[in-house]
Design a protein around this motif. Structure first.
Motif, mmCIF file in Angstrom:
data_model
loop_
_atom_site.group_PDB
_atom_site.id
_atom_site.type_symbol
_atom_site.label_atom_id
_atom_site.label_comp_id
_atom_site.label_asym_id
_atom_site.label_seq_id
_atom_site.Cartn_x
_atom_site.Cartn_y
_atom_site.Cartn_z
ATOM 1 N N ARG A 96 0.828 -1.213 0.000
ATOM 2 C CA ARG A 96 0.000 0.000 0.000
ATOM 3 C C ARG A 96 0.860 1.259 0.000
ATOM 4 O O ARG A 96 0.546 2.236 -0.676
ATOM 5 C CB ARG A 96 -0.933 -0.001 1.206
ATOM 6 N N GLU A 97 1.955 1.222 0.757
ATOM 7 C CA GLU A 97 2.839 2.394 0.834
ATOM 8 C C GLU A 97 3.544 2.630 -0.499
ATOM 9 O O GLU A 97 3.701 3.778 -0.939
ATOM 10 C CB GLU A 97 3.858 2.211 1.958
ATOM 11 N N ILE A 98 3.964 1.578 -1.165
ATOM 12 C CA ILE A 98 4.590 1.724 -2.490
ATOM 13 C C ILE A 98 3.587 2.334 -3.463
ATOM 14 O O ILE A 98 3.916 3.254 -4.219
ATOM 15 C CB ILE A 98 5.129 0.371 -3.005
ATOM 16 N N TYR A 99 2.366 1.842 -3.426
ATOM 17 C CA TYR A 99 1.316 2.393 -4.294
ATOM 18 C C TYR A 99 1.107 3.877 -4.006
ATOM 19 O O TYR A 99 1.086 4.699 -4.931
ATOM 20 C CB TYR A 99 0.011 1.614 -4.096
ATOM 21 N N ARG A 100 0.992 4.233 -2.733
ATOM 22 C CA ARG A 100 0.777 5.632 -2.344
ATOM 23 C C ARG A 100 1.926 6.518 -2.829
ATOM 24 O O ARG A 100 1.706 7.593 -3.388
ATOM 25 C CB ARG A 100 0.637 5.732 -0.824
ATOM 26 N N ARG A 101 3.139 6.043 -2.657
ATOM 27 C CA ARG A 101 4.298 6.850 -3.053
ATOM 28 C C ARG A 101 4.424 6.976 -4.574
ATOM 29 O O ARG A 101 4.806 8.031 -5.070
ATOM 30 C CB ARG A 101 5.580 6.274 -2.451
ATOM 31 N N THR A 102 4.118 5.918 -5.302
ATOM 32 C CA THR A 102 4.214 6.028 -6.764
ATOM 33 C C THR A 102 3.123 6.922 -7.324
ATOM 34 O O THR A 102 3.367 7.640 -8.294
ATOM 35 C CB THR A 102 4.189 4.630 -7.441
ATOM 36 N N ILE A 103 1.953 6.902 -6.721
ATOM 37 C CA ILE A 103 0.891 7.840 -7.146
ATOM 38 C C ILE A 103 1.373 9.267 -6.904
ATOM 39 O O ILE A 103 1.213 10.148 -7.762
ATOM 40 C CB ILE A 103 -0.434 7.571 -6.392
ATOM 41 N N GLY A 104 1.996 9.506 -5.762
ATOM 42 C CA GLY A 104 2.546 10.832 -5.465
ATOM 43 C C GLY A 104 3.608 11.247 -6.465
ATOM 44 O O GLY A 104 3.657 12.400 -6.889
ATOM 45 N N LEU A 105 4.462 10.301 -6.876
ATOM 46 C CA LEU A 105 5.500 10.606 -7.865
ATOM 47 C C LEU A 105 4.881 10.947 -9.211
ATOM 48 O O LEU A 105 5.347 11.843 -9.910
ATOM 49 C CB LEU A 105 6.462 9.427 -8.015
ATOM 50 N N SER A 106 3.828 10.234 -9.600
ATOM 51 C CA SER A 106 3.193 10.497 -10.894
ATOM 52 C C SER A 106 2.516 11.856 -10.894
ATOM 53 O O SER A 106 2.445 12.518 -11.917
ATOM 54 C CB SER A 106 2.215 9.389 -11.266
ATOM 55 N N GLU A 107 2.011 12.283 -9.748
ATOM 56 C CA GLU A 107 1.368 13.603 -9.658
ATOM 57 C C GLU A 107 2.390 14.742 -9.709
ATOM 58 O O GLU A 107 2.080 15.848 -10.117
ATOM 59 C CB GLU A 107 0.526 13.681 -8.396
ATOM 60 N N GLU A 108 3.645 14.446 -9.289
ATOM 61 C CA GLU A 108 4.714 15.447 -9.342
ATOM 62 C C GLU A 108 5.173 15.700 -10.772
ATOM 63 O O GLU A 108 5.662 16.766 -11.082
ATOM 64 C CB GLU A 108 5.923 14.978 -8.509
ATOM 65 N N SER A 109 5.047 14.680 -11.618
ATOM 66 C CA SER A 109 5.544 14.792 -13.009
ATOM 67 C C SER A 109 4.729 15.703 -13.856
ATOM 68 O O SER A 109 3.604 15.943 -13.726
ATOM 69 C CB SER A 109 5.565 13.399 -13.659
#
Length: 109
Positions: A96-109
């Motif tokens: 779940r944490e990996i998913y949350r962090r990758t969603i955050g990374l995609s929103e930064e792009s």
């Protein structure tokens, strides 16, 4: 005698062929005792998110299994060459944490 061949470095190939919009997550399971090894690994393969953890089979006297055959472990989250966070969590919580962090990374792009 049986020849031993070096396995291809799949993560290195992914980094070389990635598209700019792709997010790459890498994993590092280490048997050492220094968290600096994770920073060193990130610098060799600068992924967007590196998840590091220590593993031990627990067979030595007084040893405890870590990373194998146990529900939780301590995970190191690295981004931009630095350890951002260290948490003990279950494997489900880790997913779940990996998913949350990758969603955050995609929103930064």
């Amino acid at each position: 005698s049986l020849p031993i061949l070096r396995a291809p470095d799949i993560l290195q190939e992914v980094l070389q062929k990635r598209n700019p919009e792709q997010i790459v997550v890498g994993f590092a399971a280490e048997s050492g005792s220094s968290r600096d090894i994770f920073v060193e690994k990130w610098h060799k393969k600068p992924v967007d998110l590196l998840i590091g953890n220590f593993v031990q089979h627990g067979l030595e006297e007084g040893g405890q299994a870590q990373g194998f055959s146990c529900e939780d472990n301590r995970y190191y989250f690295l981004a931009k060459g630095e350890i951002q966070d260290v948490r003990t969590m279950t494997k489900v919580e880790l997913a779940r944490e990996i998913y949350r962090r990758t969603i955050g990374l995609s929103e930064e792009s």
